[in-house]
Design a protein around this motif. Structure first.
Motif, PDB file in Angstrom:
ATOM      1  N   GLU A   1     -11.479  18.432  33.075  1.00 48.34           N
ATOM      2  CA  GLU A   1     -11.662  19.013  34.402  1.00 48.34           C
ATOM      3  C   GLU A   1     -12.939  18.519  35.063  1.00 48.34           C
ATOM      4  OE1 GLU A   1     -11.670  23.163  33.467  1.00 48.34           O
ATOM      5  OE2 GLU A   1     -13.740  23.128  32.745  1.00 48.34           O
TER       6      GLU A   1
ATOM      7  N   TRP B   1     -17.264  21.038  24.627  1.00 54.89           N
ATOM      8  CA  TRP B   1     -16.892  20.072  25.653  1.00 54.89           C
ATOM      9  C   TRP B   1     -17.810  18.863  25.612  1.00 54.89           C
ATOM     10  CZ3 TRP B   1     -12.864  20.988  29.139  1.00 54.89           C
ATOM     11  CH2 TRP B   1     -12.322  22.276  29.090  1.00 54.89           C
TER      12      TRP B   1
ATOM     13  N   HIS C   1      -5.040  19.218  34.248  1.00 57.73           N
ATOM     14  CA  HIS C   1      -4.961  19.714  32.871  1.00 57.73           C
ATOM     15  C   HIS C   1      -6.069  20.728  32.598  1.00 57.73           C
ATOM     16  CE1 HIS C   1      -2.024  16.624  31.889  1.00 57.73           C
ATOM     17  NE2 HIS C   1      -2.809  15.743  32.474  1.00 57.73           N
ATOM     18  N   THR C   2      -5.868  21.555  31.577  1.00 52.50           N
ATOM     19  CA  THR C   2      -6.896  22.520  31.194  1.00 52.50           C
ATOM     20  C   THR C   2      -7.899  21.934  30.208  1.00 52.50           C
ATOM     21  OG1 THR C   2      -5.496  23.353  29.411  1.00 52.50           O
ATOM     22  CG2 THR C   2      -5.386  24.508  31.526  1.00 52.50           C
ATOM     23  N   TRP C   3      -7.595  20.826  29.585  1.00 51.90           N
ATOM     24  CA  TRP C   3      -8.464  20.226  28.567  1.00 51.90           C
ATOM     25  C   TRP C   3      -9.410  19.174  29.157  1.00 51.90           C
ATOM     26  CZ3 TRP C   3      -7.636  15.057  28.360  1.00 51.90           C
ATOM     27  CH2 TRP C   3      -6.404  14.602  28.850  1.00 51.90           C
TER      28      TRP C   3
ATOM     29  N   TYR D   1     -14.282  17.178  28.953  1.00 46.69           N
ATOM     30  CA  TYR D   1     -13.033  17.319  28.209  1.00 46.69           C
ATOM     31  C   TYR D   1     -13.345  17.897  26.837  1.00 46.69           C
ATOM     32  CZ  TYR D   1     -14.356  12.904  25.992  1.00 46.69           C
ATOM     33  OH  TYR D   1     -15.023  11.921  25.306  1.00 46.69           O
TER      34      TYR D   1
END
Length: 135
Positions: A32, A92, A28-30, A42
């Motif tokens: 990593e 983040w 996912h991009t949210w 996240y």
């Protein structure tokens, strides 16, 4: 047997670290890994809670999410909760655990939930003011 594992025994991901690792593997991009694979970050806690719920966990709010990270010994490295509302998700929250590493799922399987420490019950009950050692 760990009571948490009893509750989640029929689920494919019996522990929080296993479920978190699975979510990270989905790319996912949210959420990593850092380039070294030693930290995670996240920027969408609501999405993380929804993903965990689909895996059978009962994360209802950011407090229960933080409790899971804390219970398994993850160290909070940054905290986006204290920032202003971020509609672009540019803030983040980052965590690390010495046994939670990219390309090493076996190590994450060995992360154990920490037991709560409970104070021992004292047989003598006294107020602090009645204790002669205070003076």
């Amino acid at each position: 047997m760990d009571i948490y594992k009893l509750i989640t025994l029929n689920q494919p991901y019996a522990t929080f670290p296993q479920a978190l690792y699975k979510i990270l593997e989905e790319g996912h991009t949210w959420i990593e890994w850092n380039p070294e694979g030693t930290k995670i970050r996240y920027n969408d806690p609501e999405r993380l809670m929804r993903e965990l719920q689909t895996l059978g966990f009962k994360a209802q709010d950011s407090a229960s999410l933080s409790k899971n990270f804390n219970d398994y010994g993850f160290k909070r490295l940054s905290d986006a909760r204290k920032s202003r509302y971020d509609p672009w998700r540019s803030n983040w929250t980052m965590f690390a655990h010495q046994s939670f590493l990219r390309n090493d799922a076996d190590s994450s399987n060995n992360i154990q939930r920490r037991r709560a420490r409970r104070p021992r019950a004292s047989s003598k009950k006294s107020s602090p003011c009645s204790d002669d050692s205070v003076w």
